[in-house]
Scaffold this active site. Structure first.
Site, PDB file in Angstrom:
ATOM      1  N   LYS A   1      -8.409   4.642 -19.440  1.00 16.56           N
ATOM      2  CA  LYS A   1      -8.714   5.104 -20.788  1.00 16.56           C
ATOM      3  C   LYS A   1      -7.478   4.970 -21.687  1.00 16.56           C
ATOM      4  O   LYS A   1      -7.002   3.880 -21.884  1.00 16.56           O
ATOM      5  CB  LYS A   1      -9.251   6.540 -20.725  1.00 16.56           C
ATOM      6  CG  LYS A   1     -10.269   6.771 -19.589  1.00 16.56           C
ATOM      7  CD  LYS A   1     -11.553   5.968 -19.741  1.00 16.56           C
ATOM      8  CE  LYS A   1     -12.430   5.941 -18.491  1.00 16.56           C
ATOM      9  NZ  LYS A   1     -12.748   7.217 -17.886  1.00 16.56           N
TER      10      LYS A   1
ATOM     11  N   TYR B   1     -16.001  15.134 -16.088  1.00 14.56           N
ATOM     12  CA  TYR B   1     -16.428  13.761 -15.879  1.00 14.56           C
ATOM     13  C   TYR B   1     -17.485  13.778 -14.766  1.00 14.56           C
ATOM     14  O   TYR B   1     -17.222  14.312 -13.677  1.00 14.56           O
ATOM     15  CB  TYR B   1     -15.200  12.942 -15.495  1.00 14.56           C
ATOM     16  CG  TYR B   1     -15.501  11.492 -15.291  1.00 14.56           C
ATOM     17  CD1 TYR B   1     -15.839  10.692 -16.375  1.00 14.56           C
ATOM     18  CD2 TYR B   1     -15.454  10.908 -14.033  1.00 14.56           C
ATOM     19  CE1 TYR B   1     -16.128   9.349 -16.198  1.00 14.56           C
ATOM     20  CE2 TYR B   1     -15.741   9.572 -13.851  1.00 14.56           C
ATOM     21  CZ  TYR B   1     -16.078   8.801 -14.938  1.00 14.56           C
ATOM     22  OH  TYR B   1     -16.369   7.481 -14.760  1.00 14.56           O
TER      23      TYR B   1
ATOM     24  N   ASP C   1      -7.340  17.400 -15.191  1.00 14.06           N
ATOM     25  CA  ASP C   1      -7.689  16.030 -15.580  1.00 14.06           C
ATOM     26  C   ASP C   1      -7.271  15.885 -17.046  1.00 14.06           C
ATOM     27  O   ASP C   1      -7.892  16.454 -17.938  1.00 14.06           O
ATOM     28  CB  ASP C   1      -9.202  15.815 -15.410  1.00 14.06           C
ATOM     29  CG  ASP C   1      -9.632  14.386 -15.768  1.00 14.06           C
ATOM     30  OD1 ASP C   1      -8.876  13.690 -16.465  1.00 14.06           O
ATOM     31  OD2 ASP C   1     -10.741  13.984 -15.361  1.00 14.06           O
TER      32      ASP C   1
ATOM     33  N   ARG D   1       0.836  -1.212   0.000  1.00 13.76           N
ATOM     34  CA  ARG D   1       0.000   0.000   0.000  1.00 13.76           C
ATOM     35  C   ARG D   1       0.867   1.257   0.000  1.00 13.76           C
ATOM     36  O   ARG D   1       0.503   2.296  -0.541  1.00 13.76           O
ATOM     37  CB  ARG D   1      -0.959  -0.004   1.210  1.00 13.76           C
ATOM     38  CG  ARG D   1      -1.804   1.264   1.303  1.00 13.76           C
ATOM     39  CD  ARG D   1      -3.048   1.103   2.169  1.00 13.76           C
ATOM     40  NE  ARG D   1      -2.778   0.496   3.455  1.00 13.76           N
ATOM     41  CZ  ARG D   1      -2.187   1.109   4.487  1.00 13.76           C
ATOM     42  NH1 ARG D   1      -1.774   2.348   4.366  1.00 13.76           N
ATOM     43  NH2 ARG D   1      -1.993   0.481   5.624  1.00 13.76           N
TER      44      ARG D   1
HETATM   45  C1  PLP Z   1     -13.154   7.710 -16.627  1.00 15.74           C
HETATM   46  C2  PLP Z   1     -12.777   9.072 -16.224  1.00 15.74           C
HETATM   47  C3  PLP Z   1     -12.501   9.389 -14.877  1.00 15.74           C
HETATM   48  C4  PLP Z   1     -12.661   8.395 -13.756  1.00 15.74           C
HETATM   49  O1  PLP Z   1     -11.789   7.327 -13.868  1.00 15.74           O
HETATM   50  P1  PLP Z   1     -12.080   5.807 -13.390  1.00 15.74           P
HETATM   51  O2  PLP Z   1     -10.831   5.113 -13.784  1.00 15.74           O
HETATM   52  O3  PLP Z   1     -13.301   5.330 -14.114  1.00 15.74           O
HETATM   53  O4  PLP Z   1     -12.299   5.839 -11.921  1.00 15.74           O
HETATM   54  C5  PLP Z   1     -12.112  10.690 -14.601  1.00 15.74           C
HETATM   55  N1  PLP Z   1     -11.997  11.627 -15.577  1.00 15.74           N
HETATM   56  C6  PLP Z   1     -12.265  11.350 -16.864  1.00 15.74           C
HETATM   57  C7  PLP Z   1     -12.125  12.420 -17.893  1.00 15.74           C
HETATM   58  C8  PLP Z   1     -12.666  10.076 -17.229  1.00 15.74           C
HETATM   59  O5  PLP Z   1     -12.931   9.820 -18.516  1.00 15.74           O
END
Ligand code: PLP
Length: 394
Positions: free
Chosen positions: A209, A112, A184, A59
């Protein structure tokens, strides 16, 4: 194995990142262990005091995860990478590490969905205030600044409106007002956009992604170029316990090796699909940063090194028409997520952004008819034929 920034990004996708490799493995070994053996009691004490940087417990740190963290930090021009179990784990680690009761955050309205929902419905319970604006407009951000504003949180291109926010201008504004700029960068990946180089303090990804890219792992990472900020974020991740698993880290490292060729292919196809859609008589509008019709096409060209593979569009028949299309495409998969090798189609208003209030959706430009299309690496002619036969039924 650290080569620094001297090599090109495609070489670094394969070779950057540090890992201990006593047996000369060509790939990063998976250290599938929860805990690490100390040489003796003194060594254990030194690992805890920080005098020795030996591993203690997964962790807190693990060599396979460290390889991924140093790899993505290298790609983003950061000093520190902190891997998390998911993108949302990264979001909550950032909120919890950097915001306290009485603090205020300004964020892009079109973000998101869950990043906004968790702030408005849960962090608000602990006294954190937030204002959602169109961060593509600096004036809207300026008007929202309060004496207790501590964070500017930006997603660009925004999800799913594809609005572009000027990162350099936001960094300047944030720093003049004692705010940290958090970006992000999921929609771009470091292959197309590196916000730390433009002045951002913290960058994060849902590595679910583009970075992993194969729709088989959920993962996140936080990057910074400030060691003390990095230490604060890491200690919060460790305390929250939202760490990554070593096998998950291995899978993402494997996915990252092909990030460059996947993005090059999918954005080439996306440009063609965007033009096809824009010329289709049943399509009302298309938002793709690479189209000259995108209101911020010029800004996108300045801060991104490519236009990516995410397209938003609306049919003239609105949601009902979009539904017929989504139910009838055969190659594109009807599923949320994005940035994978397979092309995905989804409806943000009823899916990814369904928990965002109707009023907030309207203000953020997330219309009921908006369809989001994430272009994969299939043959583009097949993708266009697939859309053609679906649109014929509308
Ligand atoms: C999918 C996504 C998230 C969240 O990520 P997870 O891996 O699903 O927890 C945050 N920001 C964007 C732009 C995303 O596409």
């Amino acid at each position: 194995m650290k080569h620094g920034n001297k090599l090109g990004i495609n070489s670094r996708l394969i070779h950057a990142g540090e890992f201990e490799n006593p047996l000369g493995s060509a790939t990063v070994p998976i250290y599938q262990t929860s805990t690490f053996i100390f040489e003796n009691a003194d060594h254990g004490a030194k690992c805890f005091s920080g005098e020795d940087d030996g591993y203690i417990y997964t962790r807190i740190g693990n060599p396979t995860i460290h390889a991924l963290e140093t790899l993505v930090a290298d790609l983003e021009s950061g000093t520190d990478g902190i891997a998390t179990s998911s993108g949302m784990a990264a979001v909550n680690t950032i909120y919890m590490a950097l915001l306290s009761r009485g603090d205020h955050m300004i964020s892009s309205a079109a973000v998101y969905g869950p990043s906004r929902v968790v702030m408005e419905q849960h962090w608000s319970r602990f006294g954190v205030e937030s204002t959602y604006v169109n961060t593509a407009s600096l004036d809207e951000i300026k008007a929202a600044i309060k004496p207790n504003t501590k964070m500017l949180y930006v997603e660009t291109p925004a999800n799913p409106t594809m609005d572009i926010t000027d990162l350099r201008a936001c960094a300047e504004l944030a720093h003049a007002n004692n705010m940290v700029l958090v970006v992000d960068n999921t929609f771009c990946s470091p292959y197309l956009q590196r916000p730390l180089e433009m002045g951002a303090d913290v960058v994060f990804h849902s590595m679910t992604k583009f970075l992993n890219g194969h729709a088989d792992i959920v993962a996140g990472i936080i990057l910074t170029r400030d060691k003390s900020l990095g230490a604060r974020l890491r200690s919060m991740m460790v305390t929250l316990g939202c760490n990554m698993d070593p096998h998950q880290a291995y899978m993402v490292i494997r996915g990252i090796k092909t990030l460059g060729i996947r993005i090059e292919r999918s954005q080439l196809s996306a440009a063609k699909v965007a033009v096809y859609l824009e010329n289709h008589p049943k399509v009302a509008w298309v938002r793709y940063p690479g189209l000259p019709s995108h209101p911020q096409h010029e800004l996108a060209s300045k801060q991104m090194s490519g236009y990516g593979s995410m397209i938003s569009f609306e049919l003239k028949g609105g949601f009902e028409a979009g539904k017929i299309l989504m139910d009838n495409v055969k190659l594109a998969i009807l599923a949320v997520s994005l940035g994978g090798v397979e092309t995905l189609i989804q409806h943000p208003a009823s899916m990814t952004h369904s928990k965002v209030s109707a009023e907030a959706k309207k203000k953020a430009g997330i219309t009921d008819g908006l369809v989001r299309y994430s272009v994969g690496i299939e043959d583009v002619d097949d993708l266009i034929s697939d859309l053609e036969q679906g649109l014929a039924l509308v």
